[in-house]
Every structure is written in C-alpha cells, then in structure tokens.
Design a protein around this motif. Structure first.
Motif: not given
Length: 125
Positions: A27-29
């Motif tokens: 997951y990426i911000d």
C-alpha cells in the motif's frame, strides 16, 4: 471481480482480498482529492445499495470473505450474534431523517455516516 456480486458494493474489497491471497500487496500513501462527482443524496442512495449488498453477502457463502474485507460487516455481525440488530434498527428509525438532513448539509458529520450505515444495515437484516 467476483461475479456473484451483481449490485453496488464490496467488489473492490473482494478483488483486493483475492489478489492478496496470491500476490503480496504494497500500500502506498497516495492522497486523493474528491472533486464532488456525486451530491450527498446520490451518495446516500449508493450507501443504501451498499447496505443491501452487505446483507445479501452476509447470508451467502461469501460471508467469511465479507467479514475479512469490511469493518461495517464485522460490526453488523457482532450485533447480529448478540441479537441487537433489532434494537439498533428500532433506535435508528426515529433519527434517520435528522441524520439524512445532517449528511446532506454543507457540514455533515462523519460519525452520522457511520451510524447511518450501521442503522441501515441492521434495518435490512
């Protein structure tokens, strides 16, 4: 996507869960700005549809996956196991109109949205 889900809601969660069973997901911000594609009344109509889908999946062979991908489903499951959904639905009914008014106002409270979803789902059980 899961072809058993023919109505709005949970397709993305089921898809993500299915992929995560075979491939690690990172997951990426990545913040997103919503340009207001839907008005609040349309969003609440979709929320009602989502709750109907939740109930349909809850009473199907997809229940275990649903409980893994949806926090709302886990809360409904907990209340259902304790035989409290009827009480939540009973308490929700007189407050629904005011909640909708707040959620369609210029300054909606997100807590009301959470309670609206929970009340709607319990009302459909």
């Amino acid at each position: 996507f899961n072809e058993q889900i023919s109505t709005y809601g949970f397709e993305d969660g089921f898809f993500g869960y299915e992929i995560s069973q075979h491939t690690p997901i990172t997951y990426i911000d990545n913040p997103l700005i919503h340009a207001g594609v839907r008005n609040n009344q349309d969003y609440l109509a979709k929320t009602d549809e989502l709750c109907a889908t939740l109930v349909k999946l809850y009473f199907s062979d997809q229940k275990e996956t649903l409980l893994k991908v949806s926090k709302l489903a886990r809360h409904v499951h907990y209340l259902h196991r304790l035989h409290l959904c009827g009480l939540v639905a009973y308490c929700f009914k007189p407050h629904k109109t005011r909640m909708v008014q707040n959620l369609c106002s210029p300054t909606p409270r997100l807590r009301n949205l959470d309670l609206y979803k929970l009340g709607t789902a319990c009302s459909l059980l």
